[in-house]
Design a protein around this motif. Sequence first.
Motif, mmCIF file in Angstrom:
data_model
loop_
_atom_site.group_PDB
_atom_site.id
_atom_site.type_symbol
_atom_site.label_atom_id
_atom_site.label_comp_id
_atom_site.label_asym_id
_atom_site.label_seq_id
_atom_site.Cartn_x
_atom_site.Cartn_y
_atom_site.Cartn_z
ATOM 1 N N ASP A 53 29.520 21.300 -37.483
ATOM 2 C CA ASP A 53 30.731 22.091 -37.698
ATOM 3 C C ASP A 53 30.375 23.501 -38.153
ATOM 4 N N PHE A 54 29.434 23.608 -39.078
ATOM 5 C CA PHE A 54 29.019 24.926 -39.561
ATOM 6 C C PHE A 54 28.372 25.734 -38.446
ATOM 7 N N PHE A 55 27.569 25.079 -37.632
ATOM 8 C CA PHE A 55 26.918 25.789 -36.527
ATOM 9 C C PHE A 55 27.951 26.402 -35.597
ATOM 10 N N HIS A 56 28.954 25.630 -35.237
ATOM 11 C CA HIS A 56 29.943 26.117 -34.277
ATOM 12 C C HIS A 56 30.894 27.136 -34.890
ATOM 13 N N ARG A 57 31.218 26.997 -36.168
ATOM 14 C CA ARG A 57 32.187 27.907 -36.787
ATOM 15 C C ARG A 57 31.549 29.145 -37.415
ATOM 16 N N HIS A 58 30.297 29.033 -37.838
ATOM 17 C CA HIS A 58 29.668 30.138 -38.559
ATOM 18 C C HIS A 58 28.463 30.746 -37.837
ATOM 19 N N GLY A 59 28.026 30.129 -36.748
ATOM 20 C CA GLY A 59 26.868 30.654 -36.019
ATOM 21 C C GLY A 59 25.576 29.976 -36.404
ATOM 22 N N THR A 60 25.420 29.649 -37.678
ATOM 23 C CA THR A 60 24.282 28.865 -38.154
ATOM 24 C C THR A 60 24.759 27.948 -39.274
ATOM 25 N N THR A 61 24.020 26.866 -39.468
ATOM 26 C CA THR A 61 24.304 25.971 -40.592
ATOM 27 C C THR A 61 24.170 26.722 -41.911
ATOM 28 N N LEU A 62 23.145 27.584 -41.997
ATOM 29 C CA LEU A 62 22.923 28.352 -43.227
ATOM 30 C C LEU A 62 24.132 29.206 -43.579
ATOM 31 N N ARG A 63 24.691 29.913 -42.615
ATOM 32 C CA ARG A 63 25.827 30.778 -42.900
ATOM 33 C C ARG A 63 27.014 29.970 -43.440
ATOM 34 N N GLY A 64 27.222 28.794 -42.872
ATOM 35 C CA GLY A 64 28.284 27.940 -43.362
ATOM 36 C C GLY A 64 28.049 27.490 -44.792
ATOM 37 N N LEU A 65 26.818 27.127 -45.101
ATOM 38 C CA LEU A 65 26.483 26.711 -46.464
ATOM 39 C C LEU A 65 26.631 27.863 -47.449
ATOM 40 N N MET A 66 26.280 29.054 -47.020
ATOM 41 C CA MET A 66 26.426 30.219 -47.889
ATOM 42 C C MET A 66 27.895 30.534 -48.136
ATOM 43 N N ASP A 67 28.672 30.554 -47.064
ATOM 44 C CA ASP A 67 30.074 30.965 -47.173
ATOM 45 C C ASP A 67 30.932 29.937 -47.893
ATOM 46 N N GLU A 68 30.659 28.664 -47.659
ATOM 47 C CA GLU A 68 31.546 27.629 -48.179
ATOM 48 C C GLU A 68 31.015 26.911 -49.418
ATOM 49 N N HIS A 69 29.688 27.047 -49.683
ATOM 50 C CA HIS A 69 29.117 26.323 -50.826
ATOM 51 C C HIS A 69 28.170 27.180 -51.666
ATOM 52 N N ALA A 70 28.090 28.479 -51.378
ATOM 53 C CA ALA A 70 27.280 29.416 -52.167
ATOM 54 C C ALA A 70 25.816 28.977 -52.287
ATOM 55 N N ILE A 71 25.284 28.398 -51.213
ATOM 56 C CA ILE A 71 23.882 27.992 -51.208
ATOM 57 C C ILE A 71 22.994 29.229 -51.100
ATOM 58 N N GLU A 72 21.923 29.267 -51.865
ATOM 59 C CA GLU A 72 20.975 30.387 -51.835
ATOM 60 C C GLU A 72 20.118 30.258 -50.575
ATOM 61 N N PRO A 73 20.006 31.302 -49.756
ATOM 62 C CA PRO A 73 19.360 31.181 -48.440
ATOM 63 C C PRO A 73 17.931 30.668 -48.473
ATOM 64 N N SER A 74 17.105 31.199 -49.355
ATOM 65 C CA SER A 74 15.693 30.797 -49.356
ATOM 66 C C SER A 74 15.520 29.330 -49.712
ATOM 67 N N GLN A 75 16.394 28.817 -50.558
ATOM 68 C CA GLN A 75 16.355 27.408 -50.919
ATOM 69 C C GLN A 75 16.491 26.541 -49.664
ATOM 70 N N PHE A 76 17.441 26.910 -48.814
ATOM 71 C CA PHE A 76 17.670 26.177 -47.570
ATOM 72 C C PHE A 76 16.532 26.393 -46.579
ATOM 73 N N LEU A 77 16.167 27.647 -46.348
ATOM 74 C CA LEU A 77 15.170 27.968 -45.331
ATOM 75 C C LEU A 77 13.809 27.368 -45.655
ATOM 76 N N ASP A 78 13.405 27.431 -46.900
ATOM 77 C CA ASP A 78 12.107 26.866 -47.288
ATOM 78 C C ASP A 78 12.084 25.355 -47.044
ATOM 79 N N PHE A 79 13.195 24.698 -47.322
ATOM 80 C CA PHE A 79 13.255 23.238 -47.159
ATOM 81 C C PHE A 79 13.234 22.847 -45.686
ATOM 82 N N VAL A 80 14.099 23.450 -44.870
ATOM 83 C CA VAL A 80 14.233 22.989 -43.485
ATOM 84 C C VAL A 80 13.040 23.375 -42.618
#
Length: 218
Positions: A53-80
Amino acid sequence: MDLSHIDAWLFDLDNTLYPATANLFARIDVRMGEFIARELHVDADEARRIQKDFFHRHGTTLRGLMDEHAIEPSQFLDFVHDIEMDVLSHDERVKTGIASLPGRKFVFTNGDAAYAERVLERLGLGAHFEAIHDIHAMNYRPKPEPGVYQDLCRRYDIAPRRAAFFEDMARNLAPAKALGMTTIWVDNGSESASYGADMDAIDIAIRDLGGWLETLEL
């Protein structure tokens, strides 16, 4: 198509510089699901639904997590991106073809530079690119956000009408075409490759990057 005027060659990374059959992104996909399940406290099925859902609505999963859950980008990118890359191998046709292209060469990716550097090293392409324009440089606005294409051209003094952009996700070609770039769709069967695509924005469609580069005459 005559490409003799091109002096800047822009390449997406995943499923473009290596074949989709390597299925490297499947490993990232698993890690994204694990991250979402852990951070949002949901089960695997719900994590998968949120991810797509985030991929289709926000362009990337990361953008969706940032916009809707305030996830810090490096935290996500380093993990995945903490994955093995043993499924990737050198393709001499791609190496020789890219090395032979006249002009400047760039990687333009929704991933991050640290990950891209690992992929390029594994492919034997690390020495062939002037720069990696990554998600950090885009201020976390992913392709196909039109502004990131303009920012890339300004940052590296690229004249769009003298640039060619290779991408497996067809929908990411439309903003490049609007700027005047020559657009090349690497139609190799990657997931969602034609999702949201504007086929009028594609100048050239190819199946195999290495094979096409072998036949290219400039």
